[in-house]
Design a protein around this motif. Structure first.
Motif, mmCIF file in Angstrom:
data_model
loop_
_atom_site.group_PDB
_atom_site.id
_atom_site.type_symbol
_atom_site.label_atom_id
_atom_site.label_comp_id
_atom_site.label_asym_id
_atom_site.label_seq_id
_atom_site.Cartn_x
_atom_site.Cartn_y
_atom_site.Cartn_z
ATOM 1 N N LYS A 35 0.831 -1.221 0.000
ATOM 2 C CA LYS A 35 0.000 0.000 0.000
ATOM 3 C C LYS A 35 0.852 1.253 0.000
ATOM 4 N N ILE A 37 0.317 5.122 1.536
ATOM 5 C CA ILE A 37 -0.550 6.068 2.256
ATOM 6 C C ILE A 37 -0.327 7.436 1.630
ATOM 7 N N GLU A 41 -0.683 8.903 7.674
ATOM 8 C CA GLU A 41 0.118 7.969 8.475
ATOM 9 C C GLU A 41 0.363 8.574 9.851
ATOM 10 N N VAL A 44 -3.481 8.433 11.858
ATOM 11 C CA VAL A 44 -4.540 7.414 11.806
ATOM 12 C C VAL A 44 -4.491 6.496 13.040
ATOM 13 N N HIS A 217 3.422 -4.967 14.687
ATOM 14 C CA HIS A 217 3.479 -3.515 14.925
ATOM 15 C C HIS A 217 3.265 -3.086 16.359
ATOM 16 N N PRO A 220 -1.187 -1.244 15.671
ATOM 17 C CA PRO A 220 -1.504 -0.764 14.316
ATOM 18 C C PRO A 220 -2.889 -0.124 14.260
ATOM 19 N N SER A 221 -3.066 0.785 13.308
ATOM 20 C CA SER A 221 -4.405 1.364 13.137
ATOM 21 C C SER A 221 -5.321 0.398 12.404
ATOM 22 N N GLY A 222 -4.739 -0.438 11.534
ATOM 23 C CA GLY A 222 -5.556 -1.334 10.706
ATOM 24 C C GLY A 222 -5.681 -0.852 9.276
ATOM 25 N N VAL A 223 -5.129 0.322 8.953
ATOM 26 C CA VAL A 223 -5.286 0.827 7.584
ATOM 27 C C VAL A 223 -4.518 -0.049 6.594
ATOM 28 N N ASP A 224 -3.332 -0.525 6.977
ATOM 29 C CA ASP A 224 -2.513 -1.283 6.017
ATOM 30 C C ASP A 224 -3.173 -2.615 5.659
ATOM 31 N N VAL A 267 5.983 4.235 15.642
ATOM 32 C CA VAL A 267 4.628 4.464 16.165
ATOM 33 C C VAL A 267 4.706 4.726 17.672
ATOM 34 N N GLY A 353 4.001 5.782 4.795
ATOM 35 C CA GLY A 353 4.172 4.715 5.790
ATOM 36 C C GLY A 353 4.739 5.323 7.063
ATOM 37 N N ALA A 354 5.566 4.569 7.736
ATOM 38 C CA ALA A 354 5.983 5.025 9.064
ATOM 39 C C ALA A 354 7.110 6.047 9.053
HETATM 40 C C1 LIG Z 1 2.567 4.596 10.698
HETATM 41 C C2 LIG Z 1 1.231 3.945 10.356
HETATM 42 O O1 LIG Z 1 0.219 4.944 10.414
HETATM 43 C C3 LIG Z 1 1.219 3.427 8.929
HETATM 44 C C4 LIG Z 1 2.244 2.401 8.634
HETATM 45 O O2 LIG Z 1 2.102 2.003 7.289
HETATM 46 C C5 LIG Z 1 0.959 2.852 11.349
HETATM 47 C C6 LIG Z 1 -0.464 2.336 11.319
HETATM 48 O O3 LIG Z 1 -1.372 2.988 10.798
HETATM 49 O O4 LIG Z 1 -0.678 1.247 11.898
#
Ligand SMILES: C[C@@](O)(CCO)CC(=O)[O-]
Ligand SMILES: Nc1ncnc2c1ncn2[C@@H]1O[C@H](COP(=O)(O)OP(=O)(O)OP(=O)(O)O)[C@@H](O)[C@H]1O
Ligand SMILES: [Mg+2]
Length: 416
Positions: A35, A37, A41, A44, A217, A220-224, A267, A353-354
């Motif tokens: 993915k 973002i 990032e 989220v 992680h 994690p937020s879950g977006v990935d 994170v 990403g991060a």
């Molecule tokens: C850094 C972050 O926002 C994206 C990592 O791809 C972490 C997350 O959302 O879990």
């Protein structure tokens, strides 16, 4: 469609092509995309909006029945790991892991992770590439297949760089969750490549992949994993997943600084800063939220093709967000160098990403001269960075037949 990743859907509207058996007696090939973002990032993780899209670099998994019917083998050629366990040894762990099929997938507890680390021979506190990948696999295997542990041989190979901001951990978790759910009969095995899993099945894959992401992680937020599961373009906020059905074609230059970093550590660093300076950091995260909202508005206003003015707004949003990401502590000198190099050619970049190294995206306007892109690529390559020109939006988790796999994947599986 709105999906909540915390909801577990039962297998009620599964594809009629289901095999129904607990184990497959043939090979299974699954893939999930990485993915990018666009915005959001880190913010989220704290409940703000992120916009993310599937990337046409994927992670592929081959699952076969175990050679001697008594072992489980995991082979991860990208990181040089190949491990085998006896089913009889794994069986002893099941009572601590297995959730009943009706229950919600539960996140890994610290005790479960310590238990797995001891079992796999990793010392407590290790967070290296191999231990996280192996723990995530074992966690998903024991939790999903606990009722009847199948003897398996799994190879996971990825076109994605590992630990570079392109969602390799999520693509890894999504493909393992999908393959294990399919082989244990909890989701269907569509008979043809072009038949996708149902929404209920995708929701189940996503919620298990989210647990795998938690192992890798921490928080994690879950977006990935949502992008790894559904692909396309998504708006994600607080576990709510909204596919954005129509997005204008966007060309980007994707650059890997090749500076390694850990999403988990970055994170955690942002969380510390937020706790230390809430009055300073919270407004920055709110501003990132507003950037995501504005970007979505511009993209949706420009579905038929973005105007020059709309491109200019997208470029400004990229610049502002890159500054914010530096403020929250996830920048890196390698990323500063990249932004300076692209700015000197009139292009706009931000980390994706991060951060802390890893990858960045550079927006390419349609009217950009190919010579400019070539010059930028040359300059970035001279720093030791890797660049790909790509368009965004790729299909989510998919099942494949062996004859339809890309050549590089077949080669890697044959070598594994
Ligand atoms: C850094 C972050 O926002 C994206 C990592 O791809 C972490 C997350 O959302 O879990
Ligand atoms: N193909 C793979 N083989 C083995 N392990 C993998 C693979 N892909 C990802 N991993 C695991 O995921 C970890 C990388 O996850 P991390 O979240 O730090 O980076 P990322 O997912 O690439 O970037 P981001 O989360 O910023 O998008 C690796 O250390 C490894 O444990
Ligand atoms: Mg990750």
């Amino acid at each position: 469609m709105v999906v909540n990743q915390n909801l577990l859907c039962c297998n009620t509207d599964c594809n009629p092509l289901i095999t129904g058996s607990m184990m497959v007696d043939r090979e299974l090939f699954v893939s999930a995309p990485g993915k990018v973002i666009l915005h959001g990032e880190h913010a989220v993780v704290h409940g703000k909006v992120a916009l993310a899209v599937g990337l046409n670099l994927r992670t592929f998994l081959r699952l076969r029945p175990g050679k001697d019917n008594g072992t489980v083998e995991i082979n991860l050629p990208n990181i040089g790991t190949k491990l085998t366990w006896k089913i009889s040894d794994l069986q002893a762990l099941v009572p601590s892991f297995h959730n009943s099929p009706e229950s919600k997938p539960l996140g890994p507890s610290p005790e479960q992770l310590d238990f797995l680390k001891t079992f796999a021979g990793f010392s407590n506190g290790t967070t290296d590439t191999e231990s996280l990948a192996v723990l995530a696999f074992l966690y998903l295997y024991l939790s999903i297949c606990g009722q009847a542990l199948p003897s398996l041989e799994i190879v996971v190979w990825s076109q994605l760089p590992t630990g570079a901001g392109l969602g390799s951990s999520a693509a890894y978790s999504v493909s393992i969750a999908a393959a294990l759910l399919a082989t244990s009969g909890k989701i269907s095995i569509p008979a043809q490549e072009n038949i996708r899993w149902t929404q209920a099945e995708l929701t189940l894959i996503n919620s298990w992949a989210f647990q795998g992401e938690k192992v890798i992680h921490g928080n994690p937020s879950g977006v990935d994993n949502a992008v790894g599961t559904w692909g396309g373009a998504l708006r994600f906020q607080a576990g709510e997943i909204n596919p954005i059905e129509r997005v204008p074609v966007l060309e980007i230059l994707l650059t890997n600084t090749c500076v390694p970093r850990s999403t988990k550590t970055l994170v955690a660093g942002v969380k510390d800063k937020l706790l230390k300076f809430p009055g300073i950091m919270e407004p920055v995260l709110s501003s990132i939220n507003a950037i995501s909202e504005e970007c979505q508005r511009v993209l949706q206003a420009g579905v038929e093709g973005l105007t020059i003015e709309q491109y200019s707004v997208l470029e400004e949003l990229i610049d502002i967000n890159q500054h914010h990401l530096n403020v929250i502590g996830v920048g890196h000198p390698s990323l500063d160098r990249l932004c300076q190099a692209t700015t000197s050619h009139g292009l706009h970049s931000k980390l994706t990403g991060a951060g802390g190294g890893g990858c960045a995206i550079t927006l390419l306007r349609p009217d950009i001269e190919p010579s400019v892109v070539d010059a930028v690529k040359q300059e970035l390559s001279a720093y030791g960075y890797q660049c790909w020109r790509t368009s965004i939006g790729a299909p989510g988790v998919s099942l494949h037949s062996s004859s339809m796999l890309p050549e590089d994947v077949t080669r890697s599986f044959n070598k594994a």
